[in-house]
Enzyme design. Structure first.
Site, PDB file in Angstrom:
ATOM      1  CG  ASP A 231      -3.228   1.579   1.196  1.00  0.00           C
ATOM      2  OD1 ASP A 231      -2.010   1.572   0.990  1.00  0.00           O
ATOM      3  OD2 ASP A 231      -4.034   0.896   0.524  1.00  0.00           O
ATOM      4  CD  GLU A 291       0.093   4.536  -1.246  1.00  0.00           C
ATOM      5  OE1 GLU A 291      -1.095   4.234  -1.155  1.00  0.00           O
ATOM      6  OE2 GLU A 291       0.913   3.866  -1.898  1.00  0.00           O
TER       7      GLU A 291
HETATM    8  C1  NOJ Z   1      -0.372   0.998  -1.253  1.00  0.00           C
HETATM    9  C2  NOJ Z   1       0.418   0.128  -0.331  1.00  0.00           C
HETATM   10  O1  NOJ Z   1       1.548   0.829   0.103  1.00  0.00           O
HETATM   11  C3  NOJ Z   1       0.771  -1.109  -1.126  1.00  0.00           C
HETATM   12  O2  NOJ Z   1       1.716  -1.903  -0.471  1.00  0.00           O
HETATM   13  C4  NOJ Z   1      -0.514  -1.859  -1.372  1.00  0.00           C
HETATM   14  O3  NOJ Z   1      -0.252  -2.983  -2.178  1.00  0.00           O
HETATM   15  C5  NOJ Z   1      -1.534  -0.968  -2.093  1.00  0.00           C
HETATM   16  N1  NOJ Z   1      -1.614   0.351  -1.550  1.00  0.00           N
HETATM   17  C6  NOJ Z   1      -2.915  -1.565  -2.005  1.00  0.00           C
HETATM   18  O4  NOJ Z   1      -3.418  -1.460  -0.705  1.00  0.00           O
END
Ligand code: NOJ
Length: 562
Positions: A231, A291
Site C-alpha cells: 500500500d 500501489e
Molecule cells: C491506498 C488504499 O488503496 C486506500 O484505500 C487507503 O485509504 C490508502 N492507501 C491509505 O492506506
C-alpha cells in the site's frame, strides 16, 4: 441489432481449441521459465463486501472460502484480499493495529488457514495487502510511541516540535484533507500522518521499523501467502529536514492550494526499502505488487528497480485515467510495451469510480464493459481485476452526506462523494441484498443488481460475466496471449484499435471498436489460416478476417496461423 458472430458459437470453438492446446501450452510456459505471477490473473477482493457467511452485514473469510469455486470457474489464479487484520476500521482496514492477526469481524487464523488450504486445492494463490507506510494510532507501537518522548518506540514514528508561533512543523498536507500533522498534548509534539490522523506514518529510517516490517512479511509467507500488494509505497519516506513543499497553481478537492509534494513523496530512499522487501520475498518465491500512482510510464518503470530487484508488479494506474479512445490507448500500450518492464494493467479498484460507470455512455454500457475486458485482458502483461467488474457492477454513490461511510467522502462532500460507491456488496443473485447477506448490508446494493448478478448472467452466453469467462479461458490457454509479442496494426485509425499478439507460428488478432458508430476495418495481415475465437457485434467480409464490420463498441478475436 443482430449480433452476427455471437459469443456462444465461439465458446464452442474455444473449448475445442483449449482441449487441443492445453498440454502444449503448459509445457511452453515452463520451458520459457516465466515465473507464475507473469501469467496469473489476479482478482482483488474487498473482504467487507464479497460474501457474508454469518449474516452480520459485513463480508468475511469464510464467505470468501464459500465462493472459491466461483473464482475458479471465472479463471482467477490469485486473489488479493485488501486488509483483513485487526483495525479500528477508520479507513476500513488500512489502519492496522496488529499485522500478525486477523480482525475478528473477518474470522480467525484458523479460518484464514482453511481459506488458504481450500484455495490451494484449486490452484488459487492468496496475496495479502501490506500497509507499509503507516499503522493505526491504536497499534501497540504507536500507543507506546506517544506515551512519552523517552519511550522505546518513540522514534518508530515521525515526531517534531511545532513552530514557535504554535503552527505545525511545516506546510505538508494530508491527502485526506487538513494538515498532515497532529498535535499530541501528552508529549507536546506533533506526529506526521499522510493519511488520516488515525494513521500515523512509520519512520522507515529507523532500522528497527524496517526489521519489524520485514519480519511481518516472513510471518505470512510462512503461513502460505504468495505475496503482498504494498500500500502507498511512494509515501514511505520524508525529507528529514522537513522542508516546506512548494505551492503550485490550482486547488485540490478539499479547496486547499495545490502543492508539489516533492519533500514527502517519491523520495529515492523508497527504492532502498523496496529492494529490502524484495529480498525477503525472493526467499519465498513470492510476488510484490505495488500501489504505484505515477504521472507517466518512465516514473512507473523506476519501481521495477534497475536490476529488476524491486517490485515485480508495479500497477499501471495510468490506464484508468486516460480518455476512452483508440488513439490514447494505442499510445499508452505502446509506451508500456516498449518501456522494458512487465506491464500490470488495472482498470478499476476500491479507490476509484468503477470502470463500468466511468466508461458508460448510457446506451451501450454493457457493450463497453465487454470491450474494455477484451482490450486489457488480451494485452501482454499481468491483469488485476476488481470483484464485480466481471458483472458490470456500477458505482452506487451515497445519496446524502449522512449516508457516507468513508470519512474522506464526508470531508470532501459534495465535490467528491468518497469511495463507498465502488465498494458495495458483490452481486450474487437478483434476490434480497443481491445474495450477499441475510442481514443489513454495510453499504446498499444498487437497483442494477437485479440484472447484473452472477446467477442471472450465468444463464446468458452474451453477458458480461460469460464474456470475461471466455476471455480468461483464452488468456490461459492461447500461447500467443501468454507469451506473445505485441504489434499494433492500422495505427492511423482513430476509432478501431487492432493488434497482434504473436508467438512462434501463431498470432492472436484483436480488433476493438472504441466508437459508437459501426466501423469497417481492413487488415493487411497475411495468414495461412484463421479461426474466429470470440466476438461481440462483429461480422466478417467475404475475404474473412481481412474485412471486419464492427458494431458500436464491438470486438473480434481470431487465431491466425502463419
Ligand atoms: C491506498 C488504499 O488503496 C486506500 O484505500 C487507503 O485509504 C490508502 N492507501 C491509505 O492506506
Amino acid at each position: 441489432m443482430r449480433r452476427y458472430l455471437n459469443v456462444a458459437i465461439f465458446l464452442v470453438a474455444c473449448v475445442a481449441l483449449l482441449a487441443q492446446s492445453a498440454g502444449a501450452q503448459e509445457k511452453a510456459v515452463d520451458a520459457e521459465g516465466h515465473p507464475w505471477w507473469q501469467h496469473a490473473v489476479f482478482y482483488e477482493i474487498y473482504p467487507r463486501s464479497f460474501a457474508d457467511s454469518n449474516n452480520d452485514g459485513v463480508g468475511d473469510l469464510n464467505g470468501i472460502t464459500s465462493k472459491l469455486d466461483y473464482l475458479k470457474t471465472l479463471g482467477v489464479d490469485a486473489m488479493w484480499i485488501t486488509p483483513c487484520f485487526p483495525s479500528p476500521q477508520v479507513d476500513f482496514g488500512y489502519d492496522v493495529s496488529d499485522y500478525e492477526a486477523l480482525d475478528p469481524m473477518y474470522g480467525t487464523l484458523a479460518d484464514f488457514d482453511k481459506l488458504s488450504a481450500e484455495a490451494k486445492k484449486r490452484n488459487i494463490r492468496v496475496i495479502l495487502d501490506f500497509v507499509v507506510n503507516h499503522t493505526s494510532d491504536q497499534h501497540k507501537w504507536f500507543l507506546d510511541s506517544k506515551s512519552s518522548r523517552a519511550s522505546a518506540h518513540r522514534d518508530w514514528y515521525i515526531w517534531r516540535d511545532g513552530k514557535a508561533d504554535g503552527q505545525p512543523p511545516n506546510n505538508w498536507l494530508s491527502t485526506f484533507g487538513l494538515s498532515a500533522w497532529k498535535y499530541d498534548p501528552t508529549t507536546k509534539q506533533y506526529y506526521y500522518h499522510y493519511f488520516y490522523p488515525e494513521q500515523p506514518d512509520l519512520n522507515w529510517r529507523n532500522p528497527a521499523v524496517e526489521k519489524a516490517m520485514f519480519d511481518t512479511t516472513r510471518f505470512w509467507y510462512k503461513r502460505g501467502v504468495s505475496g503482498f500488494r504494498l500500500d502507498a509505497v511512494d509515501t514511505l519516506f520524508e525529507d528529514p529536514a522537513l522542508k516546506d513543499n512548494p505551492i503550485v497553481p490550482g486547488k485540490d478537492k478539499f479547496g486547499r492550494p495545490n502543492m508539489d509534494e516533492k519533500y514527502n513523496k517519491k523520495l529515492p530512499e523508497v527504492h532502498t526499502a523496496l529492494k529490502g522487501l524484495r529480498k525477503v520475498a525472493d526467499e519465498y518465491n513470492a510476488v510484490l505488487i505495488g500501489e504505484t500512482w505515477t504521472s507517466d510510464v518512465s516514473q512507473l518503470k523506476e519501481y521495477y528497480g534497475d536490476h529488476n530487484d524491486e517490485l515485480q508488479l508495479p500497477m499501471d494506474l495510468l490506464l484508468n485515467g486516460l480518455p476512452f479512445s483508440a488513439g490514447t490507448y494505442r499510445k499508452h500500450v505502446q509506451a508500456m510495451d516498449s518501456a522494458g518492464g512487465w506491464p500490470v494493467y488495472v482498470i478499476t479498484n476500491h479507490d476509484i469510480t468503477r470502470s463500468y460507470t466511468r466508461y458508460a455512455d448510457g446506451r451501450h454500457n454493457d457493450e463497453i464493459a465487454k470491450l474494455m475486458a477484451a482490450f486489457y485482458l488480451t494485452l501482454r502483461g499481468t491483469a488485476i481485476m476488481y470483484y464485480g467488474e466481471e458483472l458490470g457492477m456500477e458505482n452506487n454513490d451515497p445519496k446524502s452526506r449522512d449516508d457516507v461511510q468513508d470519512p474522506v467522502g464526508k470531508l470532501s462532500w459534495p465535490a467528491d462523494k468518497g469511495r463507498d460507491g465502488e465498494r458495495t456488496p458483490m452481486q450474487w443473485t437478483d434476490g434480497k441484498n443481491a445474495g450477499f447477506t441475510e442481514g443489513k448490508p454495510w453499504l446498499p446494493v444498487p437497483p442494477s443488481a437485479r440484472t447484473h448478478n452472477v446467477a442471472t448472467e450465468e444463464k446468458d452466453p452474451h453477458s458480461i460475466l460469460e464474456t470475461y469467462r471466455s476471455l480468461l479461458a483464452l488468456r490461459h490457454h492461447q500461447p500467443a496471449l501468454i507469451e506473445g509479442d505485441y504489434d499494433s496494426l492500422n495505427n492511423d485509425d482513430a476509432n478501431v484499435l487492432a493488434y497482434l499478439r504473436s508467438y512462434k507460428n501463431e498470432s492472436i488478432l484483436v480488433v476493438l471498436n472504441f466508437s459508437n458508430k459501426t466501423q469497417e476495418t481492413k487488415l493487411d495481415v497475411p495468414a495461412a489460416g484463421y479461426i474466429s475465437l470470440l466476438s461481440s457485434g462483429a461480422k466478417l467480409g467475404p475475404d474473412g478476417y481481412k474485412t471486419i464490420f464492427l458494431e458500436p463498441f464491438g470486438f473480434y478475436l481470431a487465431r491466425l496461423r502463419k
